[in-house]
Design an enzyme around this catalytic site. Structure first.
Site, short mmCIF file in Angstrom:
data_model
loop_
_atom_site.label_atom_id
_atom_site.label_comp_id
_atom_site.label_asym_id
_atom_site.label_seq_id
_atom_site.Cartn_x
_atom_site.Cartn_y
_atom_site.Cartn_z
N ARG A 80 -1.22 22.95 -14.99
CA ARG A 80 -0.33 21.85 -15.37
C ARG A 80 -0.52 21.44 -16.83
O ARG A 80 0.38 20.92 -17.48
CB ARG A 80 -0.56 20.65 -14.43
N LYS A 138 3.86 11.68 -11.06
CA LYS A 138 2.99 10.78 -11.85
C LYS A 138 3.73 9.47 -12.09
O LYS A 138 4.87 9.47 -12.54
CB LYS A 138 2.64 11.42 -13.19
N LYS A 149 9.27 23.08 -15.07
CA LYS A 149 8.29 22.00 -14.88
C LYS A 149 7.65 22.12 -13.50
O LYS A 149 6.43 22.06 -13.34
CB LYS A 149 8.91 20.62 -15.06
N HIS A 205 1.11 13.01 -29.29
CA HIS A 205 0.58 11.69 -28.90
C HIS A 205 -0.11 11.01 -30.07
O HIS A 205 0.00 9.80 -30.25
CB HIS A 205 -0.40 11.82 -27.73
N GLU A 212 -3.47 17.91 -11.88
CA GLU A 212 -3.67 18.23 -13.28
C GLU A 212 -5.05 18.78 -13.63
O GLU A 212 -5.79 18.21 -14.42
CB GLU A 212 -3.43 16.98 -14.12
N HIS A 228 1.72 18.12 -27.32
CA HIS A 228 1.42 16.72 -27.00
C HIS A 228 0.10 16.22 -27.57
O HIS A 228 -0.09 15.02 -27.68
CB HIS A 228 1.46 16.49 -25.49
N GLU A 274 11.55 18.21 -24.82
CA GLU A 274 10.80 18.69 -23.65
C GLU A 274 11.42 20.00 -23.12
O GLU A 274 10.71 20.88 -22.64
CB GLU A 274 10.77 17.64 -22.53
N ASN A 286 1.42 20.16 -21.63
CA ASN A 286 1.01 19.31 -22.76
C ASN A 286 1.15 20.01 -24.11
O ASN A 286 0.70 19.49 -25.13
CB ASN A 286 -0.45 18.86 -22.59
N HIS A 309 9.01 9.65 -28.73
CA HIS A 309 8.20 10.68 -28.09
C HIS A 309 8.73 12.09 -28.38
O HIS A 309 7.96 12.98 -28.76
CB HIS A 309 8.15 10.41 -26.58
N ARG A 354 0.81 -1.24 0.00
CA ARG A 354 0.00 0.00 0.00
C ARG A 354 0.84 1.27 0.00
O ARG A 354 0.35 2.36 0.34
CB ARG A 354 -0.97 0.02 1.18
N1 LIG Z 1 5.60 10.39 -15.22
C1 LIG Z 1 5.73 11.45 -15.98
O1 LIG Z 1 5.37 12.56 -15.61
C2 LIG Z 1 6.36 11.30 -17.33
C3 LIG Z 1 6.70 12.43 -18.06
C4 LIG Z 1 7.33 12.27 -19.29
C5 LIG Z 1 7.59 11.00 -19.76
N2 LIG Z 1 7.26 9.91 -19.04
C6 LIG Z 1 7.53 8.55 -19.54
O2 LIG Z 1 8.94 8.41 -19.75
C7 LIG Z 1 9.15 7.40 -20.72
C8 LIG Z 1 10.24 7.84 -21.68
O3 LIG Z 1 11.42 8.05 -20.95
P1 LIG Z 1 12.84 7.85 -21.65
O4 LIG Z 1 12.87 8.55 -22.93
O5 LIG Z 1 13.85 8.15 -20.63
O6 LIG Z 1 12.80 6.30 -22.01
P2 LIG Z 1 13.59 5.03 -21.44
O7 LIG Z 1 13.42 4.91 -19.97
O8 LIG Z 1 13.19 3.87 -22.26
O9 LIG Z 1 15.11 5.41 -21.73
C9 LIG Z 1 15.56 5.55 -23.07
C10 LIG Z 1 16.72 4.60 -23.35
O10 LIG Z 1 17.91 5.12 -22.76
C11 LIG Z 1 18.52 4.13 -21.95
N3 LIG Z 1 19.25 4.87 -20.91
C12 LIG Z 1 18.73 5.61 -19.91
N4 LIG Z 1 19.69 6.24 -19.23
C13 LIG Z 1 20.87 5.91 -19.81
C14 LIG Z 1 22.22 6.28 -19.58
N5 LIG Z 1 22.57 7.15 -18.62
N6 LIG Z 1 23.17 5.75 -20.38
C15 LIG Z 1 22.82 4.89 -21.40
N7 LIG Z 1 21.56 4.53 -21.68
C16 LIG Z 1 20.59 5.04 -20.88
C17 LIG Z 1 17.39 3.26 -21.50
O11 LIG Z 1 17.84 1.99 -21.11
C18 LIG Z 1 16.54 3.21 -22.76
O12 LIG Z 1 17.05 2.27 -23.66
C19 LIG Z 1 7.81 7.15 -21.39
O13 LIG Z 1 7.30 5.92 -20.96
C20 LIG Z 1 6.94 8.29 -20.89
O14 LIG Z 1 5.59 7.93 -20.80
C21 LIG Z 1 6.64 10.04 -17.84
ZN LIG Z 2 6.34 14.59 -23.22
#
Ligand SMILES: NC(=O)c1ccc[n+]([C@@H]2O[C@H](COP(=O)([O-])OP(=O)(O)OC[C@H]3O[C@@H](n4cnc5c(N)ncnc54)[C@H](O)[C@@H]3O)[C@@H](O)[C@H]2O)c1
Ligand SMILES: [Zn+2]
Length: 347
Positions: free
Chosen positions: A223, A125, A209, A234, A219, A230, A167, A227, A246, A103
């Site tokens: 906030r 989030k 941010k 999206h 949100e 986006h 971003e 977007n 993305h 929990r």
């Molecule tokens: N929660 C939120 O508010 C929020 C906001 C924006 C995005 N997101 C989410 O984030 C995700 C995208 O994040 P991302 O682009 O980081 O993707 P990811 O986590 O898949 O990372 C991208 C790639 O980089 C690699 N990597 C990460 N750090 C590294 C490093 N220091 N050295 C070498 N390789 C490295 C990872 O293994 C992966 O292959 C999506 O799922 C999206 O929905 C969430």
């Molecule tokens: Zn984004």
């Protein structure tokens, strides 16, 4: 507000920034686990390094189930702290694990991609993707701390850096024109991974941010400005079957949404050019390969911001400021305006 630390070398001193706990569940993907995951696990007492396969297709309930089962198998109790070490996928999955395990246990986010540092790790989030769409099952769970070590970006592939920079451009576009200009001028040193440039980039983006998230944790209003780019972004991701990254999608989304705003005479006309120049500087595409305006328009209607079946758009007043009307942060846009803007950037 959680504590956010931005410091070169911070990962070596992670134990100074975690809550006292009996054990630590260090969660990392298969790319990050061996080096960075181990580094973190090695400096924490009673640490359990839990690895899952890298990539967005693994941001699932199945991964969540495998990790939580592994934690239960190891008898990790309520006095456990989750440490998420990785990109946005890891921050989201590990955050959701922490939100739900027994929990809820605390989480410390240690983002290692630029996107995770300036976006995914900030704001609380968490969640996973399901068949019906991305991020549809999750929870709000504020981290105990976010520990950002810009030095880890040395190993991040350039394409992933560009992704994160989309971003950062968005942050400039919605809140700070001078920052957007600085990104364009500093792109070369950012790609060289110069520590001073990375520090400034991360700090300013985190600040922006946070300023949008702070008063609006669930949100409702302000906030929504985050977007920008986006609604179209999206839809592009969805129509491409998530083949388009993305950042790439959001980059194009910002360009098209600036064009929409300008067609409606809400956005100052020079915004399109400024965003175009910024995308070029950070090596992001600025045209769509195919005219997807039919399916794209349909896809905008499945966006989370849909209200009464109509897509909502964040529109700029000009670069550095979002246009609002009567307290509303999003706008409804006639289909033909969207179609026309899409056409302009299709080749
Ligand atoms: N929660 C939120 O508010 C929020 C906001 C924006 C995005 N997101 C989410 O984030 C995700 C995208 O994040 P991302 O682009 O980081 O993707 P990811 O986590 O898949 O990372 C991208 C790639 O980089 C690699 N990597 C990460 N750090 C590294 C490093 N220091 N050295 C070498 N390789 C490295 C990872 O293994 C992966 O292959 C999506 O799922 C999206 O929905 C969430
Ligand atoms: Zn984004």
């Amino acid at each position: 507000m959680e504590q956010i630390l931005i410091k070169p070398g911070a990962i070596q001193h992670i134990s100074d920034h975690v809550p006292r706990a009996h054990s630590y569940a260090v969660i990392a993907d298969s790319n990050v686990s061996k080096v960075l995951g181990s580094q973190v696990a090695n400096v924490l007492p009673n640490a359990h390094l839990l690895e899952f396969p890298a990539g967005e297709p693994n941001k699932t309930r199945e991964t969540w189930a495998t990790i939580t089962d592994a934690m239960l198998d190891r008898n990790l109790g309520r006095d456990t702290c989750v440490i998420a070490v990785g990109g946005g996928v890891t921050c989201d999955v590990a955050g959701f694990v922490a939100a739900t395990y027994l929990r809820g246990v605390p989480v410390v986010q240690v983002p290692t991609s630029l996107l995770a540092m300036i976006d995914a790790a900030i704001g609380g989030k968490t969640g996973v993707d399901v068949a019906a769409g991305k991020n549809l099952v999750g929870a709000f769970h504020q981290p105990y701390a976010v520990v950002i070590d810009p030095l880890v970006l040395q190993t991040l592939p350039d394409a992933e850096l560009s992704n994160g920079l989309a971003e950062a451009i968005k942050h400039g576009a919605i809140a700070d024109a001078a920052y957007l200009q600085w990104i364009v001028e500093s792109a070369a040193s950012i790609f060289e991974r110069r520590t001073d440039s990375l520090k400034k980039l991360i700090s300013r983006s985190v600040e922006i941010k946070n300023s949008f998230v702070q008063d609006d944790r669930k949100e409702a209003g302000k906030r929504a400005a985050l977007n920008f780019g986006h609604t179209i972004g999206h839809a592009l991701e969805q129509v491409s079957g998530y083949a388009i990254a993305h950042g790439h999608a959001v980059g194009l989304g910002m360009l098209i949404e600036a064009e929409i705003g300008s067609a409606l005479e809400i956005t100052r006309a020079d915004a399109v050019k400024q965003i175009y120049e910024a995308l070029k500087a950070v090596r992001l595409p600025h045209t769509m390969v195919v005219d997807e305006s039919g399916p794209l328009l349909e896809a905008t209607r499945t966006d989370k911001k849909v209200r009464e079946g109509k897509a909502r758009y964040v529109l700029l007043e000009q670069v550095g400021a979002v246009a609002t009307k009567a307290g509303e942060w999003t706008w409804e846009v006639p289909d033909d305006v969207v179609r026309e803007a899409l056409k302009q950037f299709s080749v």
